[in-house]
Design a protein around this motif. Sequence first.
Motif, PDB file in Angstrom:
ATOM      1  N   UNK A 102       1.787  12.100   0.777  1.00  0.00           N
ATOM      2  CA  UNK A 102       1.421  13.117   1.739  1.00  0.00           C
ATOM      3  C   UNK A 102       2.000  14.444   1.273  1.00  0.00           C
ATOM      4  N   UNK A 147       0.662  -4.413   4.885  1.00  0.00           N
ATOM      5  CA  UNK A 147      -0.495  -4.801   5.683  1.00  0.00           C
ATOM      6  C   UNK A 147      -0.218  -6.022   6.549  1.00  0.00           C
ATOM      7  N   UNK A 177       0.741  -5.983  10.270  1.00  0.00           N
ATOM      8  CA  UNK A 177      -0.269  -5.796  11.325  1.00  0.00           C
ATOM      9  C   UNK A 177       0.013  -4.589  12.205  1.00  0.00           C
ATOM     10  N   UNK A 178       0.636  -3.569  11.613  1.00  0.00           N
ATOM     11  CA  UNK A 178       0.916  -2.380  12.427  1.00  0.00           C
ATOM     12  C   UNK A 178       0.286  -1.124  11.851  1.00  0.00           C
ATOM     13  N   UNK A 179       0.309  -0.976  10.553  1.00  0.00           N
ATOM     14  CA  UNK A 179      -0.173   0.259   9.956  1.00  0.00           C
ATOM     15  C   UNK A 179       0.892   1.327   9.866  1.00  0.00           C
ATOM     16  N   UNK A 180       2.101   1.033  10.343  1.00  0.00           N
ATOM     17  CA  UNK A 180       3.135   2.066  10.271  1.00  0.00           C
ATOM     18  C   UNK A 180       3.482   2.337   8.820  1.00  0.00           C
ATOM     19  N   UNK A 181       3.849   3.575   8.561  1.00  0.00           N
ATOM     20  CA  UNK A 181       4.246   3.989   7.223  1.00  0.00           C
ATOM     21  C   UNK A 181       5.741   4.265   7.194  1.00  0.00           C
ATOM     22  N   UNK A 182       6.370   3.860   6.102  1.00  0.00           N
ATOM     23  CA  UNK A 182       7.773   4.155   5.858  1.00  0.00           C
ATOM     24  C   UNK A 182       7.818   5.253   4.811  1.00  0.00           C
ATOM     25  N   UNK A 183       8.474   6.351   5.154  1.00  0.00           N
ATOM     26  CA  UNK A 183       8.470   7.531   4.300  1.00  0.00           C
ATOM     27  C   UNK A 183       9.771   7.700   3.537  1.00  0.00           C
ATOM     28  N   UNK A 184       9.656   8.338   2.389  1.00  0.00           N
ATOM     29  CA  UNK A 184      10.824   8.805   1.662  1.00  0.00           C
ATOM     30  C   UNK A 184      11.279  10.140   2.242  1.00  0.00           C
ATOM     31  N   UNK A 202       0.861  -1.178   0.000  1.00  0.00           N
ATOM     32  CA  UNK A 202       0.000   0.000   0.000  1.00  0.00           C
ATOM     33  C   UNK A 202       0.894   1.224   0.000  1.00  0.00           C
ATOM     34  N   UNK A 213      -2.651  13.726   4.224  1.00  0.00           N
ATOM     35  CA  UNK A 213      -2.851  12.692   3.219  1.00  0.00           C
ATOM     36  C   UNK A 213      -3.346  13.302   1.920  1.00  0.00           C
ATOM     37  N   UNK A 215       1.218   5.635  -0.368  1.00  0.00           N
ATOM     38  CA  UNK A 215       0.496   6.872  -0.131  1.00  0.00           C
ATOM     39  C   UNK A 215       1.387   8.053  -0.469  1.00  0.00           C
TER      40      UNK A 215
END
Lengths: 114, 115
Positions: free
Chosen positions: A36, A95, A98-105, A32, A46, A34
């Motif tokens: 921002x 997914x 099971x955390x929902x954490x996002x890894x950002x650039x 997944x 978002x 995204x």
Amino acid sequence: DQQVKQNSPSLSVQEGRISILNCDYTNSMFDYFLWYKKYPAEGPTFLISISSIKDKNEDGRFTVFLNKSAKHLSLHIVPSQPGDSAVYFCAASEFSSNTGKLIFGQGTTLQVKP
Amino acid sequence: DSGVTQTPKHLITATGQRVTLRCSPRSGDLSVYWYQQSLDQGLQFLIQYYNGEERAKGNILERFSAQQFPDLHSELNLSSLELGDSALYFCASSAPAQGISEKLFFGSGTQLSVL
């Protein structure tokens, strides 16, 4: 180990033209993605997202394209407006973690000139 | 307004000191995430709490710790501060059960300056 990379620190485009922001990732488990947008003195907000089962998602002037084989995604803004000037972050999640954490650039600073 | 509240907005302190950053998530959100943004760096994931329990850990230093309280607000404690800890610290929250969310909602951040 930078799992999500935005190799262009900045981008400048003319108002009305297309802005293309790019993002690469290395973790094949990401499913997944995204985008921002961040204005100075504000938190990221978002913008648009895409699931790995799709290759394109559109929302008004914003379209995100995903190329899984190349582990690459891009954000297209058409037409670009001065109010779009901000820092854009690409982010990815897994997914199954099971955390929902996002890894950002690292972010790309977009400047849209009037 | 994302609905996520962070206090204080700015914090200036000296090396070796300890500070506490506070975050109130959106109403009903069970997950709280902490991120660090240093100069010219992206948002680095530090730690996540879900309904009071630690759910995921990133590259968080041992000098840093966090907790989530029964009312779901969270605190990030930074101790033995060093110059390199100067950064913007963001808190984010997300809604659904199981801690899996499509997106996070961010606060406006706490700017920490260590002198």
